[in-house]
Write a protein that holds these residues in place. Structure first.
Motif, mmCIF file in Angstrom:
data_model
loop_
_atom_site.group_PDB
_atom_site.id
_atom_site.type_symbol
_atom_site.label_atom_id
_atom_site.label_comp_id
_atom_site.label_asym_id
_atom_site.label_seq_id
_atom_site.Cartn_x
_atom_site.Cartn_y
_atom_site.Cartn_z
ATOM 1 N N LYS A 289 26.825 -56.097 11.903
ATOM 2 C CA LYS A 289 25.575 -55.383 12.175
ATOM 3 C C LYS A 289 24.635 -56.246 12.994
ATOM 4 O O LYS A 289 24.021 -55.765 13.959
ATOM 5 C CB LYS A 289 24.888 -54.990 10.861
ATOM 6 C CG LYS A 289 25.589 -53.936 10.053
ATOM 7 C CD LYS A 289 24.802 -53.671 8.774
ATOM 8 C CE LYS A 289 25.554 -52.728 7.849
ATOM 9 N NZ LYS A 289 24.828 -52.525 6.574
ATOM 10 N N ARG A 290 24.501 -57.519 12.628
ATOM 11 C CA ARG A 290 23.603 -58.415 13.366
ATOM 12 C C ARG A 290 24.072 -58.578 14.806
ATOM 13 O O ARG A 290 23.260 -58.589 15.739
ATOM 14 C CB ARG A 290 23.532 -59.776 12.665
ATOM 15 C CG ARG A 290 22.726 -59.766 11.374
ATOM 16 C CD ARG A 290 22.427 -61.177 10.905
ATOM 17 N NE ARG A 290 23.643 -61.877 10.540
ATOM 18 C CZ ARG A 290 24.176 -61.875 9.326
ATOM 19 N NH1 ARG A 290 23.598 -61.192 8.348
ATOM 20 N NH2 ARG A 290 25.281 -62.551 9.064
ATOM 21 N N TYR A 292 25.796 -56.456 16.554
ATOM 22 C CA TYR A 292 25.559 -55.179 17.222
ATOM 23 C C TYR A 292 24.101 -55.074 17.670
ATOM 24 O O TYR A 292 23.796 -54.736 18.820
ATOM 25 C CB TYR A 292 25.929 -54.060 16.244
ATOM 26 C CG TYR A 292 25.711 -52.650 16.737
ATOM 27 C CD1 TYR A 292 26.163 -52.240 17.985
ATOM 28 C CD2 TYR A 292 25.075 -51.710 15.924
ATOM 29 C CE1 TYR A 292 25.977 -50.933 18.412
ATOM 30 C CE2 TYR A 292 24.890 -50.402 16.350
ATOM 31 C CZ TYR A 292 25.338 -50.024 17.598
ATOM 32 O OH TYR A 292 25.153 -48.737 18.024
ATOM 33 N N ARG A 293 23.166 -55.390 16.765
ATOM 34 C CA ARG A 293 21.742 -55.292 17.094
ATOM 35 C C ARG A 293 21.339 -56.308 18.158
ATOM 36 O O ARG A 293 20.541 -56.007 19.052
ATOM 37 C CB ARG A 293 20.903 -55.477 15.826
ATOM 38 C CG ARG A 293 21.060 -54.333 14.825
ATOM 39 C CD ARG A 293 20.182 -54.531 13.612
ATOM 40 N NE ARG A 293 20.311 -53.413 12.678
ATOM 41 C CZ ARG A 293 20.719 -53.535 11.426
ATOM 42 N NH1 ARG A 293 21.038 -54.719 10.941
ATOM 43 N NH2 ARG A 293 20.807 -52.471 10.647
ATOM 44 N N ASN A 294 21.865 -57.521 18.064
ATOM 45 C CA ASN A 294 21.556 -58.537 19.075
ATOM 46 C C ASN A 294 22.045 -58.121 20.453
ATOM 47 O O ASN A 294 21.397 -58.382 21.466
ATOM 48 C CB ASN A 294 22.156 -59.879 18.673
ATOM 49 C CG ASN A 294 21.415 -60.538 17.528
ATOM 50 O OD1 ASN A 294 20.250 -60.226 17.284
ATOM 51 N ND2 ASN A 294 22.078 -61.435 16.817
ATOM 52 N N ARG A 297 19.597 -55.612 21.870
ATOM 53 C CA ARG A 297 18.377 -56.269 22.357
ATOM 54 C C ARG A 297 18.632 -56.973 23.684
ATOM 55 O O ARG A 297 17.788 -56.949 24.588
ATOM 56 C CB ARG A 297 17.878 -57.278 21.314
ATOM 57 C CG ARG A 297 17.395 -56.663 20.017
ATOM 58 C CD ARG A 297 16.682 -57.694 19.163
ATOM 59 N NE ARG A 297 16.404 -57.173 17.830
ATOM 60 C CZ ARG A 297 17.067 -57.528 16.738
ATOM 61 N NH1 ARG A 297 18.037 -58.417 16.816
ATOM 62 N NH2 ARG A 297 16.754 -57.013 15.574
ATOM 63 N N THR A 336 19.604 -47.930 14.096
ATOM 64 C CA THR A 336 19.671 -48.920 15.173
ATOM 65 C C THR A 336 19.225 -48.337 16.497
ATOM 66 O O THR A 336 18.498 -48.974 17.267
ATOM 67 C CB THR A 336 21.103 -49.479 15.300
ATOM 68 O OG1 THR A 336 21.519 -49.997 14.041
ATOM 69 C CG2 THR A 336 21.162 -50.587 16.331
#
Length: 357
Positions: A289-290, A292-294, A297, A336
């Motif tokens: 998840k981290r 994916y989010r990074n 961004r 997200t």
């Protein structure tokens, strides 16, 4: 005797290998220069291999984060064409039928999605037979690619390829890279994938044929075993440890442990839960998840500064959606993507950059 070596210097096979090797790379300088005299370069490559004068050039290296930092050693384009030819014409058609069904890594019709679907099926079948009271053994090899032993790998290949010319070519590929004397495979080589798949085949045979574990899946150096009896899995781990250390000169890392099924199963970036009703829930692990989010961004920042186009972002989002659709991720995708806004402005660029740092 089958003449595998002839398949490597066959002009048509090299041409098909070039078409495969250029995918996604057709605008790079190496590929453009190679294609400026395509027929001549392929002919020279064919003649050099046929006359047994082919020698691989040096590797160049770069780093990727997936999710941890890895050093990739890559070959120059003519050598990549030869590697594709070796894999597509020899290694894949010869080795693939010899592997067990649940060796899922990098094979046609298989891969991570095949593996996670199989594990879900295993858990549902296990529930019908045993309920939720069971255990799983998670195994992972310590620095697998860095520690593959060249002599053991060559010995394994000689049982399959008895043609001296073909073995000489394979040995040249193996010996072209070392992390320590007689050890290691480069992550950037296509042949490394097939060598790594084959290297642990004896482990697969031990688990499936001698230990007769019904629920077993392996993806490269990552594997899981599911059973109702913890002592059976302890015995499996002891036998597997013996083979890995004594026969393959490898070792399991600290992630290799036995867990109750009620804790859930971590495998290939997913966390599998077996509910009391027998339903299998697949959730993305927090680490994924981290990542994916990074990535989202970073794409916002690159779009804001003008270094990434909208079409490229759409391709990434489509691939993420396709991957996440294999699990129970609707709420994750919704949360997200709610804050995923693209804007070409300096303020947006600075704001997104701060969140990345």
């Amino acid at each position: 005797m089958t003449m595998y070596f002839e398949k490597i210097y066959n002009f048509q096979n090299l041409y098909q290998a070039h078409r495969a090797a250029r995918l996604g790379k057709q605008h790079t300088r190496e590929v453009i220069e190679f294609e400026m005299d395509l027929a001549g370069n392929l002919t020279r490559l064919s003649d050099t291999i046929r006359e047994k004068n082919y020698r691989m050039t040096d590797y160049y290296s770069f780093y990727v984060r997936d999710p941890k930092l890895r050093e990739i050693h890559a070959l120059h384009y003519p050598d990549r064409v030869v590697q594709h030819c070796i894999c597509d014409e020899v290694l894949c058609p010869v080795l693939d039928p010899k592997l067990i069904y649940d060796n899922a890594s990098c094979r046609t019709g298989k891969g991570t999605h095949f593996a996670i679907d199989r594990v879900s099926g295993f858990l549902r079948e296990f529930y019908r037979r045993n309920g939720t009271g069971g255990y799983f053994l998670k195994c992972d090899i310590r620095k697998y690619f860095d520690n593959v032993d060249h002599d053991i790998l060559k010995s394994r290949l000689r049982r399959v390829f008895r043609e001296p010319e073909m073995m000489a070519l394979l040995e040249q590929v193996i010996d072209s890279y070392e992390t320590a004397p007689g050890k290691g495979l480069p992550l950037g080589n296509q042949t490394s994938q097939w060598f790594a798949i084959l290297y642990l085949d004896s482990l697969d045979r031990l688990v499936k044929e001698r230990l007769q574990i019904r629920y077993y899946s392996r993806y490269m150096d990552d594997c899981i075993l599911i059973h109702s009896d913890r002592d059976v899995l302890r015995n499996c781990l002891n036998r597997m440890n013996e083979l890995v250390q004594e026969k393959l000169k490898l070792e399991f890392n600290e992630k290799t442990q036995i867990f109750p099924l009620r804790n859930g199963v971590n495998y290939l970036g997913w966390h599998f839960y077996l509910t009391e009703t027998g339903k299998v829930i697949r959730k993305v692990r927090n680490q994924s998840k981290r990542r994916y989010r990074n990535k989202l961004r970073l794409m916002q920042y690159k779009y804001a500064e003008g270094s990434m186009e909208l079409d490229s972002i759409k391709q990434v989002l489509t691939s993420y959606h396709a991957h996440l659709s294999h699990g129970h991720t609707y709420k994750l995708q919704e949360r997200t993507l709610q804050g995923f806004v693209l804007a070409k402005s300096r303020d947006t660029c600075q704001k997104v950059l701060c969140t990345i740092n």
